[in-house]
Motif scaffolding. Structure first.
Motif, mmCIF file in Angstrom:
data_model
loop_
_atom_site.group_PDB
_atom_site.id
_atom_site.type_symbol
_atom_site.label_atom_id
_atom_site.label_comp_id
_atom_site.label_asym_id
_atom_site.label_seq_id
_atom_site.Cartn_x
_atom_site.Cartn_y
_atom_site.Cartn_z
ATOM 1 N N SER A 220 0.830 -1.207 0.000
ATOM 2 C CA SER A 220 0.000 0.000 0.000
ATOM 3 C C SER A 220 0.868 1.261 0.000
ATOM 4 C CB SER A 220 -0.964 0.015 1.186
ATOM 5 O OG SER A 220 -0.284 0.276 2.400
ATOM 6 N N GLN A 221 1.973 1.238 0.718
ATOM 7 C CA GLN A 221 2.874 2.391 0.725
ATOM 8 C C GLN A 221 3.575 2.548 -0.622
ATOM 9 O OE1 GLN A 221 3.194 4.710 3.269
ATOM 10 N NE2 GLN A 221 1.377 3.590 3.910
ATOM 11 N N ARG A 222 3.932 1.443 -1.238
ATOM 12 C CA ARG A 222 4.584 1.489 -2.549
ATOM 13 C C ARG A 222 3.629 2.036 -3.607
ATOM 14 N NH1 ARG A 222 5.020 -1.722 -7.014
ATOM 15 N NH2 ARG A 222 3.759 -3.384 -6.117
ATOM 16 N N VAL A 223 2.379 1.623 -3.554
ATOM 17 C CA VAL A 223 1.383 2.100 -4.516
ATOM 18 C C VAL A 223 1.108 3.588 -4.294
ATOM 19 C CG1 VAL A 223 -1.030 1.847 -5.245
ATOM 20 C CG2 VAL A 223 0.377 -0.165 -4.867
ATOM 21 N N ALA A 224 1.042 4.022 -3.047
ATOM 22 C CA ALA A 224 0.825 5.442 -2.763
ATOM 23 C C ALA A 224 1.995 6.283 -3.275
ATOM 24 C CB ALA A 224 0.626 5.656 -1.265
ATOM 25 N N ALA A 225 3.203 5.804 -3.079
ATOM 26 C CA ALA A 225 4.383 6.524 -3.562
ATOM 27 C C ALA A 225 4.392 6.582 -5.092
ATOM 28 C CB ALA A 225 5.659 5.863 -3.046
ATOM 29 N N VAL B 193 -3.478 4.858 -9.608
ATOM 30 C CA VAL B 193 -2.685 3.703 -10.029
ATOM 31 C C VAL B 193 -3.233 2.456 -9.359
ATOM 32 C CG1 VAL B 193 -0.615 5.104 -10.365
ATOM 33 C CG2 VAL B 193 -0.947 3.936 -8.212
ATOM 34 N N VAL B 194 -2.977 1.317 -9.984
ATOM 35 C CA VAL B 194 -3.463 0.048 -9.447
ATOM 36 C C VAL B 194 -2.417 -1.031 -9.685
ATOM 37 C CG1 VAL B 194 -4.707 -0.640 -11.536
ATOM 38 C CG2 VAL B 194 -5.461 -1.491 -9.322
ATOM 39 N N THR B 195 -2.337 -1.949 -8.750
ATOM 40 C CA THR B 195 -1.518 -3.151 -8.888
ATOM 41 C C THR B 195 -2.231 -4.256 -8.113
ATOM 42 O OG1 THR B 195 0.743 -4.020 -8.743
ATOM 43 C CG2 THR B 195 -0.039 -2.755 -6.867
ATOM 44 N N THR B 196 -1.683 -5.437 -8.076
ATOM 45 C CA THR B 196 -2.319 -6.520 -7.328
ATOM 46 C C THR B 196 -1.374 -7.032 -6.245
ATOM 47 O OG1 THR B 196 -1.537 -8.160 -8.906
ATOM 48 C CG2 THR B 196 -3.741 -7.281 -9.262
ATOM 49 N N PHE B 197 -1.979 -7.509 -5.183
ATOM 50 C CA PHE B 197 -1.257 -8.154 -4.094
ATOM 51 C C PHE B 197 -2.089 -9.343 -3.650
ATOM 52 C CE2 PHE B 197 -0.695 -8.754 0.507
ATOM 53 C CZ PHE B 197 0.624 -9.149 0.502
ATOM 54 N N ALA B 198 -1.519 -10.511 -3.744
ATOM 55 C CA ALA B 198 -2.199 -11.753 -3.367
ATOM 56 C C ALA B 198 -3.528 -11.898 -4.117
ATOM 57 C CB ALA B 198 -2.413 -11.814 -1.854
ATOM 58 N N GLY B 199 -3.521 -11.469 -5.382
ATOM 59 C CA GLY B 199 -4.715 -11.596 -6.203
ATOM 60 C C GLY B 199 -5.753 -10.514 -5.983
ATOM 61 N N LEU B 200 -5.490 -9.572 -5.086
ATOM 62 C CA LEU B 200 -6.439 -8.500 -4.805
ATOM 63 C C LEU B 200 -5.896 -7.180 -5.326
ATOM 64 C CD1 LEU B 200 -7.255 -9.467 -1.116
ATOM 65 C CD2 LEU B 200 -8.658 -9.900 -3.131
ATOM 66 N N ALA C 152 -4.329 3.449 -5.435
ATOM 67 C CA ALA C 152 -4.065 4.710 -4.744
ATOM 68 C C ALA C 152 -4.214 5.849 -5.739
ATOM 69 C CB ALA C 152 -2.673 4.714 -4.146
ATOM 70 N N SER C 153 -4.623 6.993 -5.231
ATOM 71 C CA SER C 153 -4.757 8.199 -6.058
ATOM 72 C C SER C 153 -3.929 9.313 -5.446
ATOM 73 C CB SER C 153 -6.217 8.652 -6.128
ATOM 74 O OG SER C 153 -6.997 7.703 -6.800
ATOM 75 N N ALA C 154 -3.464 10.213 -6.307
ATOM 76 C CA ALA C 154 -2.706 11.380 -5.847
ATOM 77 C C ALA C 154 -2.995 12.546 -6.766
ATOM 78 C CB ALA C 154 -1.220 11.067 -5.821
ATOM 79 N N ARG C 155 -2.873 13.737 -6.206
ATOM 80 C CA ARG C 155 -3.067 14.950 -6.974
ATOM 81 C C ARG C 155 -1.838 15.828 -6.787
ATOM 82 N NH1 ARG C 155 -8.065 18.714 -5.666
ATOM 83 N NH2 ARG C 155 -8.189 17.015 -4.201
ATOM 84 N N ALA C 156 -1.415 16.468 -7.874
ATOM 85 C CA ALA C 156 -0.245 17.348 -7.813
ATOM 86 C C ALA C 156 -0.478 18.542 -8.728
ATOM 87 C CB ALA C 156 1.013 16.608 -8.222
#
Length: 105
Positions: free
Chosen positions: A31-36, A86-93, A97-101
């Motif tokens: 979750s931290q990697r996706v947020a970054a 952005v989206v990715t999967t972890f353990a099939g789920l 995360a979204s960000a604005r700049a």
């Protein structure tokens, strides 16, 4: 004999708890990697929109997302403000995360 059964139960419980904690910790890291990655992609898109970087904003976001191992599921521009999801999967789920700049308002 009863002691062996109890010891086996304690070992099994400890192993199950360890697996659960490792899974929860790994989910937090993802979750931290996706947020970054969302932050980085949004910054890249905003930089391109403002002219501080070359290229088209959403293409720049996509390049950053690809380099960080995520997929851009949404990229929107409102003048110089970029919002990227952005989206990715972890353990099939899915992990999203979204960000604005952009410049301060």
């Amino acid at each position: 004999m009863a002691g062996a059964v109890a010891a086996t139960g304690v070992v099994a419980l400890t192993a199950a708890l360890s697996v659960a904690l490792v899974t929860a910790g790994s989910a937090h890291v993802v979750s931290q990697r996706v947020a970054a990655a969302a932050d980085s992609a949004a910054l890249a898109a905003a930089d391109a929109a403002s002219g501080a970087a070359t290229g088209l904003p959403c293409e720049r976001a996509s390049q950053i997302g690809q380099a960080l191992g995520v997929e851009i599921s949404q990229c929107q521009l409102d003048e110089l403000v970029a919002t990227v999801t952005v989206v990715t999967t972890f353990a099939g789920l899915p992990a999203e995360a979204s960000a604005r700049a952009g410049p301060p308002r």
